[in-house]
Design a protein around this motif. Structure first.
Motif, short mmCIF file in Angstrom:
data_model
loop_
_atom_site.label_atom_id
_atom_site.label_comp_id
_atom_site.label_asym_id
_atom_site.label_seq_id
_atom_site.Cartn_x
_atom_site.Cartn_y
_atom_site.Cartn_z
N GLY A 1 23.46 -14.81 -23.64
CA GLY A 1 23.08 -14.36 -22.30
C GLY A 1 22.43 -15.47 -21.50
N HIS A 2 22.10 -15.17 -20.23
CA HIS A 2 21.61 -16.22 -19.33
C HIS A 2 20.15 -16.56 -19.59
CE1 HIS A 2 19.08 -13.73 -16.64
NE2 HIS A 2 19.99 -12.77 -16.79
N HIS A 3 19.44 -15.71 -20.38
CA HIS A 3 18.01 -15.92 -20.62
C HIS A 3 17.65 -15.17 -21.89
CE1 HIS A 3 13.65 -15.54 -19.97
NE2 HIS A 3 13.77 -16.57 -19.14
N GLY B 1 24.62 -9.19 -24.86
CA GLY B 1 23.58 -9.67 -23.94
C GLY B 1 24.16 -9.72 -22.54
N SER B 2 23.40 -10.24 -21.61
CA SER B 2 23.80 -10.16 -20.21
C SER B 2 23.89 -11.56 -19.59
CB SER B 2 22.77 -9.32 -19.46
OG SER B 2 23.23 -8.99 -18.20
N GLY B 3 24.93 -11.77 -18.80
CA GLY B 3 25.08 -13.07 -18.13
C GLY B 3 25.66 -14.11 -19.07
N ILE C 1 34.96 -1.73 -22.28
CA ILE C 1 34.02 -2.77 -21.84
C ILE C 1 33.09 -2.18 -20.78
CG2 ILE C 1 35.40 -4.80 -22.40
CD1 ILE C 1 36.44 -4.78 -19.54
N GLU C 2 31.90 -2.78 -20.66
CA GLU C 2 30.87 -2.21 -19.78
C GLU C 2 30.30 -3.25 -18.81
OE1 GLU C 2 27.93 -0.94 -22.61
OE2 GLU C 2 29.03 0.87 -23.14
N PRO C 3 31.11 -3.81 -17.94
CA PRO C 3 30.56 -4.80 -17.01
C PRO C 3 29.67 -4.14 -15.97
CG PRO C 3 32.84 -4.31 -16.43
CD PRO C 3 32.54 -3.54 -17.70
N ILE D 1 13.07 -9.30 -8.29
CA ILE D 1 12.16 -9.86 -9.30
C ILE D 1 12.81 -10.94 -10.17
CG2 ILE D 1 12.60 -8.28 -11.24
CD1 ILE D 1 9.55 -8.08 -11.58
N ARG D 2 14.12 -11.13 -10.04
CA ARG D 2 14.84 -12.00 -10.98
C ARG D 2 14.28 -13.44 -11.03
NH1 ARG D 2 19.48 -13.20 -11.25
NH2 ARG D 2 19.86 -12.69 -13.42
N PRO D 3 13.99 -14.07 -9.87
CA PRO D 3 13.43 -15.43 -9.97
C PRO D 3 12.10 -15.45 -10.73
CG PRO D 3 14.25 -15.03 -7.76
CD PRO D 3 14.28 -13.70 -8.47
N ALA E 1 23.28 -7.29 -8.05
CA ALA E 1 23.04 -6.74 -9.39
C ALA E 1 21.57 -6.93 -9.76
CB ALA E 1 23.91 -7.46 -10.43
N TYR E 2 20.94 -5.89 -10.27
CA TYR E 2 19.56 -5.94 -10.73
C TYR E 2 18.61 -6.42 -9.63
CZ TYR E 2 22.24 -5.58 -15.03
OH TYR E 2 23.14 -5.17 -15.98
N GLY E 3 18.92 -6.07 -8.41
CA GLY E 3 18.06 -6.41 -7.27
C GLY E 3 17.21 -5.19 -6.94
N1 LLP Z 1 26.01 -2.35 -21.48
C1 LLP Z 1 24.76 -2.27 -22.00
C2 LLP Z 1 24.53 -1.45 -23.18
C3 LLP Z 1 23.72 -2.99 -21.40
O1 LLP Z 1 22.50 -2.93 -21.92
C4 LLP Z 1 23.98 -3.79 -20.25
C5 LLP Z 1 22.90 -4.55 -19.61
C6 LLP Z 1 25.29 -3.81 -19.74
C7 LLP Z 1 26.28 -3.08 -20.39
C8 LLP Z 1 25.68 -4.57 -18.51
O2 LLP Z 1 25.44 -5.94 -18.62
P1 LLP Z 1 25.98 -6.89 -17.44
O3 LLP Z 1 27.49 -6.81 -17.43
O4 LLP Z 1 25.41 -6.40 -16.16
O5 LLP Z 1 25.47 -8.23 -17.78
N2 LLP Z 1 17.94 -7.41 -15.48
C9 LLP Z 1 18.71 -8.46 -16.11
C10 LLP Z 1 19.93 -7.90 -16.81
C11 LLP Z 1 19.60 -6.87 -17.88
C12 LLP Z 1 20.84 -6.27 -18.48
C13 LLP Z 1 20.54 -5.18 -19.41
N3 LLP Z 1 21.69 -4.58 -20.01
C14 LLP Z 1 19.10 -9.48 -15.05
O6 LLP Z 1 18.74 -9.32 -13.88
O7 LLP Z 1 19.72 -10.49 -15.38
#
Ligand code: LLP
Length: 429
Positions: free
Chosen positions: A138-140, A180-182, A256-258, A295-297, A364-366
């Protein structure tokens, strides 16, 4: 864009639904055989849920609140997955009640306790098991979930847990993991390893479990998007290819869960400059959005592109109106914390009071992570749909900030409900 601030005020989240649809289409093209479950937590506004559902996606939910929103946005239970992470009793109570009306919804459990607690409530519906593959990316580090003990049952225990659930009459339909994410292209190797563990597990489950076998293998979301202007976009085809190699031969659908991929670059946060001062080594610029708005930054040190829309749209340089030039700027919000900073020493067109800045990739996540810290009302958000703009969340007022305090408004708006009271009347368990 600037005119939107005149109409709706600042700060303002703006989300372009056409872009969301294009992003969904891109995922569909790369993963033609997969079922796409949009991760609602990335942006849960009704317009987005309705648009992605209409485009063919299901909705992956992290809480009872998200399930409620998804059903209210028009998704049938069959298109809704609830991923339960240490689920509070009130979530399980609500979901099991909802299941009575929507018997096709799927619950993804990440602990045996969760399965027991569902069974205690009489649940014998569709169950998917979240596993912990021991691989995160992930990104972090804060968003690498795949190896965190909190998430999922250790993969080596999965067959046993699923057999046990099936033996109790629960309808076992899938396995799930989220790395993970990113995730970026340079983490493709981790993705490859992760999906191949899921492929191996799917084969084991299909061999060991009596019955029809798995309906789906869900490999989660996490597809990264470029935030920095210099970053290369994720090679989605390569991710899809690696996934197909691992899962391809298995007699179960790929899910998949984007989240981020569908909405991040469809959104911007508009914010107005209210302070410009020379602060020795940098120009300190103050805006009306802060870490409570985005809050992301502050939380991940995330980079978001920033444009000064007023300077960009100013009439071309002339003798009467010379170009502004650029200068290094540190842009921060109104919150009393030094982490309330959107960028440090970034070279941008010189800011002036009243300018409107656009903070990019904020879809996203804003808003979803916005808070009322410092007693700041949350901003408004709008969606653009074709040529139309419509309010998707009204701006909060100061009264909204104190609305939940019984003694703040006398008997007025405060409800008689107690903290103990849950959304339905089950005992807490
Ligand atoms: N599926 C599950 C089970 C998850 O927990 C998540 C994200 C996703 C799918 C979607 O992940 P995505 O495709 O959006 O990367 N607040 C953080 C990101 C937290 C993601 C948590 N779970 C940010 O702003 O980078």
């Amino acid at each position: 864009m600037q005119a939107l601030v005149d109409d709706y005020g600042s700060p303002l989240y703006v989300l372009d639904l056409d872009r969301v649809r294009e992003n969904h289409r891109r995922v569909e093209v790369a993963f033609p055989d997969a079922e796409i479950m949009y991760a609602v937590k990335a942006n849960a506004v009704r317009g987005v849920l309705a648009a992605v559902h209409e485009a063919g996606a299901g909705l992956e939910c992290a809480s009872a609140g998200e399930v409620k929103r998804s059903l209210e946005a028009g998704a049938p239970g069959a298109d809704v997955h609830y991923t339960a992470v240490n689920p509070p009793a009130r979530d399980l109570d609500w979901i099991v009640d909802a299941w009575a009306d929507h018997p096709d919804l799927t619950i993804t459990a990440g602990a045996e306790d969760t399965i027991d607690r569902l069974a205690d409530r009489g649940y014998d519906g569709r169950l998917c098991l979240r596993v912990n593959t021991g691989i995160g990316a992930g990104h972090h580090e804060k968003v690498e979930t795949g190896a965190e003990p909190k998430f999922g049952v250790p993969i080596e225990r999965a067959v046993e847990v699923l057999s046990d659930a099936a033996g109790r009459g629960i309808d076992v339909v899938g396995i799930h993991a989220h790395v993970g994410s990113g995730v970026s292209s340079d983490q493709l190797e981790a993705h490859r390893k992760f999906v191949s563990r899921m492929g191996d597990l799917a084969r084991d489950v299909n061999r060991e479990l009596d019955g029809d076998g798995l309906e789906f293998v869900d490999v989660g979301g996490g597809f990264g998007v470029p935030y920095h202007e210099d970053e290369e976009p994720l090679d989605l085809e390569a991710v899809a290819e690696a996934t197909r190699e691992a899962i391809g031969g298995i007699d179960a659908a790929l899910t998949i869960e984007p989240g981020r991929y569908l909405v991040a670059d469809a959104g911007v946060l508009l914010t107005e400059v209210n302070t410009v001062k020379d602060a020795r080594e940098t120009t300190a610029v103050g805006v009306d959005a802060g870490m409570t708005t985005l809050i992301r930054p502050a939380m991940y040190g995330s980079y978001h592109p920033i444009r000064n829309l007023t300077a960009d749209t100013a009439p071309a340089e002339s003798a009467a109106a010379p170009a502004r030039g650029t200068t290094p700027q540190t842009i921060s919000g109104p919150i009393c914390e030094s982490s309330d900073v959107f960028c440090a020493d970034r070279e941008l067109p010189k800011s002036e009071r009243g300018d409107v800045l656009a903070i990019g990739n904020a879809g996203a996540y804003g808003y979803e992570m916005a808070t009322q810290y410092n007693s700041r009302p949350r901003p408004a958000s709008i969606v653009l749909d074709g040529d139309a703009a419509r309010l998707s969340r009204r701006r909060e007022t100061f009264d909204d900030v104190t609305r939940l305090e019984p003694d703040a408004h006398g008997a007025g708006d405060a409800t008689a409900r107690t903290n103990r009271e849950s959304d339905n009347d089950h005992e807490e368990r």
